[in-house]
Design an enzyme around this catalytic site. Structure first.
Site, PDB file in Angstrom:
ATOM      1  N   TYR A  14      -4.946   8.337  -9.874  1.00 29.53           N
ATOM      2  CA  TYR A  14      -4.115   8.327  -8.667  1.00 29.53           C
ATOM      3  C   TYR A  14      -2.636   8.563  -8.951  1.00 29.53           C
ATOM      4  O   TYR A  14      -1.818   8.612  -8.035  1.00 29.53           O
ATOM      5  CB  TYR A  14      -4.252   6.984  -7.941  1.00 29.53           C
ATOM      6  CG  TYR A  14      -5.653   6.693  -7.489  1.00 29.53           C
ATOM      7  CD1 TYR A  14      -6.247   7.433  -6.467  1.00 29.53           C
ATOM      8  CD2 TYR A  14      -6.404   5.693  -8.088  1.00 29.53           C
ATOM      9  CE1 TYR A  14      -7.547   7.178  -6.052  1.00 29.53           C
ATOM     10  CE2 TYR A  14      -7.711   5.429  -7.677  1.00 29.53           C
ATOM     11  CZ  TYR A  14      -8.268   6.174  -6.666  1.00 29.53           C
ATOM     12  OH  TYR A  14      -9.551   5.923  -6.266  1.00 29.53           O
ATOM     13  N   HIS A  19      -0.328   8.874  -2.208  1.00 30.53           N
ATOM     14  CA  HIS A  19      -0.456   7.437  -1.946  1.00 30.53           C
ATOM     15  C   HIS A  19       0.287   6.591  -2.988  1.00 30.53           C
ATOM     16  O   HIS A  19       0.409   5.382  -2.806  1.00 30.53           O
ATOM     17  CB  HIS A  19      -1.938   7.059  -1.921  1.00 30.53           C
ATOM     18  CG  HIS A  19      -2.339   6.168  -0.796  1.00 30.53           C
ATOM     19  ND1 HIS A  19      -1.607   5.995   0.359  1.00 30.53           N
ATOM     20  CD2 HIS A  19      -3.424   5.362  -0.648  1.00 30.53           C
ATOM     21  CE1 HIS A  19      -2.224   5.146   1.153  1.00 30.53           C
ATOM     22  NE2 HIS A  19      -3.328   4.740   0.564  1.00 30.53           N
ATOM     23  N   TYR A  64      -4.879  -2.312  -6.212  1.00 29.51           N
ATOM     24  CA  TYR A  64      -5.177  -1.152  -5.376  1.00 29.51           C
ATOM     25  C   TYR A  64      -4.513  -1.326  -4.017  1.00 29.51           C
ATOM     26  O   TYR A  64      -4.232  -2.435  -3.560  1.00 29.51           O
ATOM     27  CB  TYR A  64      -6.679  -0.846  -5.250  1.00 29.51           C
ATOM     28  CG  TYR A  64      -7.233  -0.282  -6.530  1.00 29.51           C
ATOM     29  CD1 TYR A  64      -7.184   1.081  -6.782  1.00 29.51           C
ATOM     30  CD2 TYR A  64      -7.774  -1.118  -7.499  1.00 29.51           C
ATOM     31  CE1 TYR A  64      -7.670   1.605  -7.972  1.00 29.51           C
ATOM     32  CE2 TYR A  64      -8.255  -0.607  -8.696  1.00 29.51           C
ATOM     33  CZ  TYR A  64      -8.204   0.759  -8.923  1.00 29.51           C
ATOM     34  OH  TYR A  64      -8.676   1.260 -10.103  1.00 29.51           O
ATOM     35  N   ASN A  66      -5.070  -1.121  -0.736  1.00 29.17           N
ATOM     36  CA  ASN A  66      -5.482  -1.895   0.435  1.00 29.17           C
ATOM     37  C   ASN A  66      -5.542  -3.397   0.193  1.00 29.17           C
ATOM     38  O   ASN A  66      -5.799  -4.158   1.123  1.00 29.17           O
ATOM     39  CB  ASN A  66      -6.825  -1.386   0.958  1.00 29.17           C
ATOM     40  CG  ASN A  66      -6.707   0.027   1.509  1.00 29.17           C
ATOM     41  OD1 ASN A  66      -5.614   0.554   1.701  1.00 29.17           O
ATOM     42  ND2 ASN A  66      -7.833   0.639   1.768  1.00 29.17           N
ATOM     43  N   ASP A  91       4.289   4.998   0.962  1.00 28.66           N
ATOM     44  CA  ASP A  91       4.144   6.308   1.596  1.00 28.66           C
ATOM     45  C   ASP A  91       3.871   6.150   3.084  1.00 28.66           C
ATOM     46  O   ASP A  91       3.315   5.147   3.519  1.00 28.66           O
ATOM     47  CB  ASP A  91       3.000   7.087   0.947  1.00 28.66           C
ATOM     48  CG  ASP A  91       1.660   6.394   1.128  1.00 28.66           C
ATOM     49  OD1 ASP A  91       0.851   6.866   1.953  1.00 28.66           O
ATOM     50  OD2 ASP A  91       1.419   5.375   0.454  1.00 28.66           O
ATOM     51  N   ASN A 112      -2.661   0.738   5.615  1.00 29.57           N
ATOM     52  CA  ASN A 112      -3.522  -0.396   5.256  1.00 29.57           C
ATOM     53  C   ASN A 112      -2.915  -1.301   4.185  1.00 29.57           C
ATOM     54  O   ASN A 112      -3.101  -2.515   4.218  1.00 29.57           O
ATOM     55  CB  ASN A 112      -4.899   0.094   4.800  1.00 29.57           C
ATOM     56  CG  ASN A 112      -5.708   0.650   5.949  1.00 29.57           C
ATOM     57  OD1 ASN A 112      -5.536   0.248   7.093  1.00 29.57           O
ATOM     58  ND2 ASN A 112      -6.588   1.590   5.646  1.00 29.57           N
TER      59      ASN A 112
END
Length: 188
Positions: A14, A19, A64, A66, A91, A112
């Site tokens: 990632y 994100h 992570y 969320n 973001d 989220n």
């Protein structure tokens, strides 16, 4: 006390995605202070240092996106930081690409990770800096987890260096209104 948390996803797959703008911004801030974020604590990677008689903690949650609230809540408890001493950077698809916006408080919107932070700490009354990534018409999850093109990386990197200088000034003068005015003109 100043706790600055950049939101993102912790694994290499990632690293260069939209994100992870919060991570990229916090890395640029750390670099401007000649620091690296590598200490593992409170489900986050952090660096802690002092400037102008203030303790500063820069953090990237390892939970992570969320589940970011878990790390933010733990960091706030460990460092006895109030919501007024917290800045979250993340973001935002609802802002055009490259645009940065700072706010003293507000809702989590459609994000989220921010929803989880608000839920975990029990308030929306904390500072935030949103990094515009726009939308491209594809499925939202696919888009935010897609790689940032090289040409765009250069613009974001330049914007994050400008943000880092504004954060350094904020550390010196504590004037969030001044920080907002500076951040809110960054467009790329």
């Amino acid at each position: 006390m100043l706790l600055i948390v950049g939101l993102g996803n912790p694994t290499a797959e990632y690293a260069d995605t939209y994100h992870n703008m919060g991570f990229k911004a916090v890395d640029a801030i750390a670099e401007s202070f000649n620091k690296s974020i590598k200490k593992a604590e409170c489900n986050a990677l952090t660096v802690t240092f002092s400037r102008r008689n203030a303790k500063i903690v820069l953090a990237k949650p390892l939970t992570y996106m969320n589940l970011s609230g878990e790390a933010v809540k733990s960091l706030m408890a460990k460092y006895k930081a109030s919501p007024d001493e917290l800045i979250v950077i993340y973001d935002d698809v609802d802002l055009p690409r490259y645009v940065l916006r700072a706010r003293a408080f507000g809702s989590a919107g459609t994000h989220n990770g921010m929803r989880d932070v608000v839920s975990a700490i029990g308030t929306e009354r904390f500072k935030r800096i949103r990094v515009g990534i726009g939308r491209n018409g594809s499925e939202l999850k696919d888009y935010v987890l897609s790689r940032i093109p090289e040409a765009e990386k250069e613009v974001y990197d330049r914007n994050f260096r400008a943000l880092a200088e504004l954060i350094k000034n904020y550390v010196a003068d504590g004037d969030f209104d001044k920080l907002m005015r500076g951040v809110n003109v960054i467009k790329g």
